[in-house]
Design a protein around this motif. Structure first.
Motif, mmCIF file in Angstrom:
data_model
loop_
_atom_site.group_PDB
_atom_site.id
_atom_site.type_symbol
_atom_site.label_atom_id
_atom_site.label_comp_id
_atom_site.label_asym_id
_atom_site.label_seq_id
_atom_site.Cartn_x
_atom_site.Cartn_y
_atom_site.Cartn_z
ATOM 1 N N ALA A 7 0.612 -10.231 36.323
ATOM 2 C CA ALA A 7 -0.822 -10.071 36.557
ATOM 3 C C ALA A 7 -1.117 -8.955 37.547
ATOM 4 C CB ALA A 7 -1.411 -11.395 37.044
ATOM 5 N N VAL A 8 -0.335 -8.855 38.617
ATOM 6 C CA VAL A 8 -0.577 -7.825 39.631
ATOM 7 C C VAL A 8 -0.306 -6.435 39.059
ATOM 8 C CG1 VAL A 8 0.218 -6.906 41.840
ATOM 9 C CG2 VAL A 8 -0.178 -9.361 41.589
ATOM 10 N N TRP A 9 0.792 -6.282 38.320
ATOM 11 C CA TRP A 9 1.075 -4.969 37.735
ATOM 12 C C TRP A 9 -0.007 -4.579 36.744
ATOM 13 C CZ3 TRP A 9 1.678 -2.863 32.935
ATOM 14 C CH2 TRP A 9 2.198 -1.573 32.875
ATOM 15 N N PHE A 10 -0.424 -5.536 35.916
ATOM 16 C CA PHE A 10 -1.467 -5.242 34.940
ATOM 17 C C PHE A 10 -2.756 -4.826 35.635
ATOM 18 C CE2 PHE A 10 -5.123 -6.412 32.393
ATOM 19 C CZ PHE A 10 -4.803 -5.926 31.141
ATOM 20 N N ASP A 11 -3.106 -5.502 36.707
ATOM 21 C CA ASP A 11 -4.384 -5.262 37.379
ATOM 22 C C ASP A 11 -4.353 -4.031 38.273
ATOM 23 O OD1 ASP A 11 -7.119 -6.551 38.156
ATOM 24 O OD2 ASP A 11 -6.170 -6.100 40.078
ATOM 25 N N SER A 12 -3.236 -3.823 38.989
ATOM 26 C CA SER A 12 -3.220 -2.783 40.033
ATOM 27 C C SER A 12 -2.020 -1.849 39.962
ATOM 28 C CB SER A 12 -3.262 -3.432 41.418
ATOM 29 O OG SER A 12 -4.369 -4.295 41.549
ATOM 30 N N GLY A 13 -1.159 -2.014 38.977
ATOM 31 C CA GLY A 13 -0.025 -1.114 38.815
ATOM 32 C C GLY A 13 1.016 -1.268 39.908
ATOM 33 N N LYS A 14 1.864 -0.249 40.018
ATOM 34 C CA LYS A 14 2.944 -0.296 41.008
ATOM 35 C C LYS A 14 2.398 -0.340 42.434
ATOM 36 C CE LYS A 14 6.366 2.126 38.147
ATOM 37 N NZ LYS A 14 7.236 3.328 38.034
ATOM 38 N N ALA A 15 1.266 0.304 42.652
ATOM 39 C CA ALA A 15 0.672 0.268 43.993
ATOM 40 C C ALA A 15 0.293 -1.158 44.367
ATOM 41 C CB ALA A 15 -0.558 1.166 44.051
ATOM 42 N N GLY A 16 -0.200 -1.912 43.388
ATOM 43 C CA GLY A 16 -0.535 -3.302 43.648
ATOM 44 C C GLY A 16 0.691 -4.131 43.975
ATOM 45 N N LEU A 17 1.791 -3.885 43.281
ATOM 46 C CA LEU A 17 3.031 -4.600 43.587
ATOM 47 C C LEU A 17 3.486 -4.304 45.011
ATOM 48 C CD1 LEU A 17 5.002 -4.144 40.237
ATOM 49 C CD2 LEU A 17 3.935 -6.243 41.088
ATOM 50 N N ARG A 18 3.338 -3.059 45.428
ATOM 51 C CA ARG A 18 3.723 -2.710 46.803
ATOM 52 C C ARG A 18 2.819 -3.414 47.809
ATOM 53 N NH1 ARG A 18 4.627 2.446 44.407
ATOM 54 N NH2 ARG A 18 2.518 3.120 44.992
ATOM 55 N N ARG A 19 1.519 -3.434 47.526
ATOM 56 C CA ARG A 19 0.604 -4.109 48.451
ATOM 57 C C ARG A 19 0.875 -5.613 48.518
ATOM 58 N NH1 ARG A 19 -3.145 -0.146 46.366
ATOM 59 N NH2 ARG A 19 -3.725 -1.535 44.646
ATOM 60 N N ALA A 20 1.415 -6.169 47.433
ATOM 61 C CA ALA A 20 1.661 -7.615 47.384
ATOM 62 C C ALA A 20 3.069 -7.984 47.831
ATOM 63 C CB ALA A 20 1.408 -8.140 45.972
ATOM 64 N N VAL A 21 3.792 -7.045 48.435
ATOM 65 C CA VAL A 21 5.167 -7.350 48.883
ATOM 66 C C VAL A 21 5.206 -8.558 49.818
ATOM 67 C CG1 VAL A 21 7.031 -6.495 50.359
ATOM 68 C CG2 VAL A 21 6.203 -5.099 48.474
ATOM 69 N N PRO A 22 4.294 -8.692 50.791
ATOM 70 C CA PRO A 22 4.350 -9.903 51.638
ATOM 71 C C PRO A 22 4.231 -11.193 50.819
ATOM 72 C CG PRO A 22 2.927 -8.258 52.635
ATOM 73 C CD PRO A 22 3.265 -7.742 51.267
ATOM 74 N N LEU A 23 3.364 -11.178 49.810
ATOM 75 C CA LEU A 23 3.224 -12.368 48.980
ATOM 76 C C LEU A 23 4.505 -12.649 48.209
ATOM 77 C CD1 LEU A 23 1.665 -14.617 47.504
ATOM 78 C CD2 LEU A 23 0.915 -12.879 45.863
ATOM 79 N N PHE A 24 5.077 -11.630 47.567
ATOM 80 C CA PHE A 24 6.277 -11.861 46.764
ATOM 81 C C PHE A 24 7.473 -12.236 47.632
ATOM 82 C CE2 PHE A 24 3.815 -9.343 43.657
ATOM 83 C CZ PHE A 24 3.851 -10.252 42.620
ATOM 84 N N THR A 25 7.506 -11.734 48.854
ATOM 85 C CA THR A 25 8.563 -12.150 49.780
ATOM 86 C C THR A 25 8.435 -13.639 50.090
ATOM 87 O OG1 THR A 25 8.618 -9.949 50.784
ATOM 88 C CG2 THR A 25 9.584 -11.752 52.050
ATOM 89 N N ALA A 26 7.204 -14.073 50.353
ATOM 90 C CA ALA A 26 6.973 -15.494 50.626
ATOM 91 C C ALA A 26 7.296 -16.342 49.401
ATOM 92 C CB ALA A 26 5.524 -15.707 51.061
ATOM 93 N N LEU A 27 6.921 -15.856 48.212
ATOM 94 C CA LEU A 27 7.222 -16.607 46.996
ATOM 95 C C LEU A 27 8.727 -16.741 46.781
ATOM 96 C CD1 LEU A 27 4.604 -15.215 44.419
ATOM 97 C CD2 LEU A 27 4.451 -17.273 45.830
ATOM 98 N N ALA A 28 9.474 -15.684 47.067
ATOM 99 C CA ALA A 28 10.928 -15.734 46.899
ATOM 100 C C ALA A 28 11.558 -16.745 47.857
ATOM 101 C CB ALA A 28 11.526 -14.344 47.124
#
Length: 589
Positions: free
Chosen positions: A200-221
């Motif tokens: 969903a993040v890549w679709f909505d905001s591309g690679k830049a969105g994935l970078r901005r969501a790094v804190p979230l994905f770190t917490a999810l991991a």
């Protein structure tokens, strides 16, 4: 602060989604618990005692194993205890489920609005979910509340993940991680959220969105790793070739975190409930072909949900000539989803989210039930997005074509609601539920219907359904045992003994021999049933049988249990399941 006009419409649409979900499910509520509720709710003393709420909320049990049913789903236990504290009986608990479904519809509207940006399209998608007949099983059976809670928190986490990809800030990421944790503590299928969020993040905001969501994905991991550690030692199904939990303390699971070891199983115990599709656990090709057919059935039922039932018996497919067509169609759907997704079509994201949410239901990690309506509850989030994408596309049309497409969508939506209404009678009680399911040829449904008929005093019906279950799956010794039970309870002792003539010596067979001689030799019956009860002291059916043989409640019961036992015993006597039985003391009924 007064909401802006746009915000007011969003709130109104969320309320409409909530109201639709409630209206579709609340009229089906009765004061009867259904199916798994007997084991996980009615016979679960932990969730029946409001005094256990503080214990269920104690965070120490995220580390220590709480030795109760559904300990791997603590959010569900907390919600059931909240029902107990409020004094809600069976009807109240089912109303809670309907309210949770309605809340899920409103939360889904918010998610769809974030993803598609069109309030009418988001409302249409939320209404598809709210009115879809496949949700009925999860809503009407209290024990399946796990799917309702998991869906609510999953949808919230996914919406927050998209906002985090847009740069909403650390607090949004933390809130999304918290929702994910609550989702997996409700139901295991929500574990796919990190993959869904990445899509969903890549679709909505591309690679830049994935970078901005790094804190979230770190917490999810981190939370995902912790959840895996948390989940392994807690309850699960026994399947061929595997056992649930951990076998012994280790560095990962010190003895202080594990409950006391349970009593070892009785030597020589040979009876266990085997699913009719057990061959898929031993053969990779059978698993692939069978689950491809199951997945194809799920995709069809999302669009055209006809013939839904509470229980299924999927046919095991071992021949590649029968298995390849379904596999090819599933791969084609996946390829179409990927093409649309990488072209940034909203329908592609909806399809990929649907397929991702189906992954836990495809036996990649062995599951006991290969097919169930409740497994569609979470995938309906992605399917609702697919519907919203179609609606948004229709909005862009003009003239008669636009009118025709929107009218077709309205008719389809009305059809979903009508199918849901047609299912209301199925969830009135166990007899209605299992009668409908048994019509589809499920051995387990026939066995469950037999048990319901037996408790209702219909001996002839119980024996007939038990025999049909054994006929449909002759390789399952458990079903022969169920047939022997029905025969013995109904006074057909010789037939019951014949049914277990080749069975291994277990507490069940000893118990059955006791049942078979209750009328002819009650003193021997008391001895045999007592011996079986010593081996398995937690068996309520053995305690009941001993009471029938004695003509009174067994010794050692507390006053409340004795009163409940007396009522159950009286019901059995009035139901005519036994003739005039002579107790060991010589007193007749």
């Amino acid at each position: 602060m007064t909401p802006a006009p746009g915000q007011r419409s969003h709130i109104l649409f969320a309320i409409l989604a909530f109201a639709a979900g409630l209206a579709a499910q609340l009229p089906a509520v009765t004061d009867r618990l259904l199916w798994d509720d007997a084991q996980f709710v009615a016979s679960n003393p932990f969730v029946s005692d409001c005094g256990n709420l503080a214990r269920a909320l104690d965070p120490v049990y995220l580390f220590k194993v709480l030795p109760v049913r559904m300990s791997a789903r603590p959010v569900v236990n907390v919600s059931l205890l909240a029902d107990a504290c409020s004094g809600a009986g069976p009807r109240g608990m089912r109303v809670t489920n309907a309210l949770l479904h309605a809340c899920g519809a409103a939360m889904l509207f918010a998610l769809l609005l974030v993803l598609c940006g069109s309030p009418p399209a988001a409302l249409f998608g939320a209404l598809v979910f709210a009115l879809h007949p496949a949700v009925s099983e999860a809503v009407q059976i209290v024990a399946f509340r796990s799917h309702l809670l998991g869906f609510f928190f999953f949808s919230g986490a996914l919406a927050l993940a998209v906002l985090a990809g847009r740069g909403a800030g650390l607090s949004v990421s933390l809130a999304g991680a918290a929702c994910y944790f609550l989702a997996v503590l409700s139901v295991e299928t929500a574990a796919v959220l990190p993959l869904s969020a990445a899509l969903a993040v890549w679709f909505d905001s591309g690679k830049a969105g994935l970078r901005r969501a790094v804190p979230l994905f770190t917490a999810l991991a981190l939370l995902g790793a912790f959840y895996l550690w948390f989940r392994v030692p807690r309850s699960g199904y026994e399947l061929p070739g595997s056992r649930p939990g951990v076998s012994a303390p280790s560095a990962l699971y010190p003895a202080a975190l594990l409950p006391p070891p349970s009593s070892p199983p009785a030597a020589g115990r040979g009876w266990s409930e085997l699913p009719p599709w057990r061959a898929v656990y031993a053969s990779g090709s059978a698993n692939l072909y069978t689950m491809s057919a199951v997945m194809l059935g799920y995709l069809r039922e999302l669009v055209l949900p006809l013939g839904l039932k509470a229980d299924y018996a999927p046919k095991v497919i071992t021949d590649w000539r029968r298995g390849l067509p379904a596999l090819a169609v599933c791969l084609a759907v996946l390829a179409a989803g990927l093409v649309l997704f990488f072209r940034r079509r909203l329908s592609g994201l909806g399809l990929m989210l649907t397929l991702t949410a189906l992954l836990p239901a495809l036996d990649l990690v062995h599951i006991y039930n290969l097919r169930a309506d409740r497994y569609l509850y979470l995938p309906l989030a992605g399917f609702a997005l697919l519907a919203a994408a179609a609606f948004r596309r229709a909005e862009s049309l003009t003239g008669p074509r636009r009118t025709a497409v929107l009218a077709a969508g309205a008719v389809w939506l009305a059809g979903l609601g009508a199918l849901t209404v047609s299912r209301w009678p199925q969830f009135a009680d166990d007899r209605a539920l299992f009668s409908e399911a048994a019509a589809g040829g499920s051995p387990r449904a026939h066995a469950n219907l037999a048990g319901t008929l037996l408790r209702g005093g219909d001996c002839d019906g119980a024996v007939k359904e038990s025999a049909e279950a054994a006929r449909l799956d002759p390789g399952d010794p458990f079903l022969r045992l169920r047939l022997a039970y029905a025969l013995a309870w109904c006074g057909r002792g010789r037939e019951a003994l014949a049914a277990i003539a080749s069975a291994p010596e277990t507490p069940d067979t000893v118990f059955l021999r006791g049942l078979a001689c209750m009328e002819s030799d009650p003193e021997r019956a008391v001895g045999l049933i007592s011996a079986a009860l010593e081996k398995e002291p937690g068996r309520a059916d053995m305690r009941l049988a001993l009471g029938l043989a004695l003509g009174r409640a067994p010794a050692g019961l507390d006053p409340a249990s004795a009163a409940g036992f007396a009522a159950e015993l009286d019901a059995f006597k009035k139901g005519g399941l036994r003739g005039a039985t002579v107790s060991a003391s010589g007193r007749s009924w």
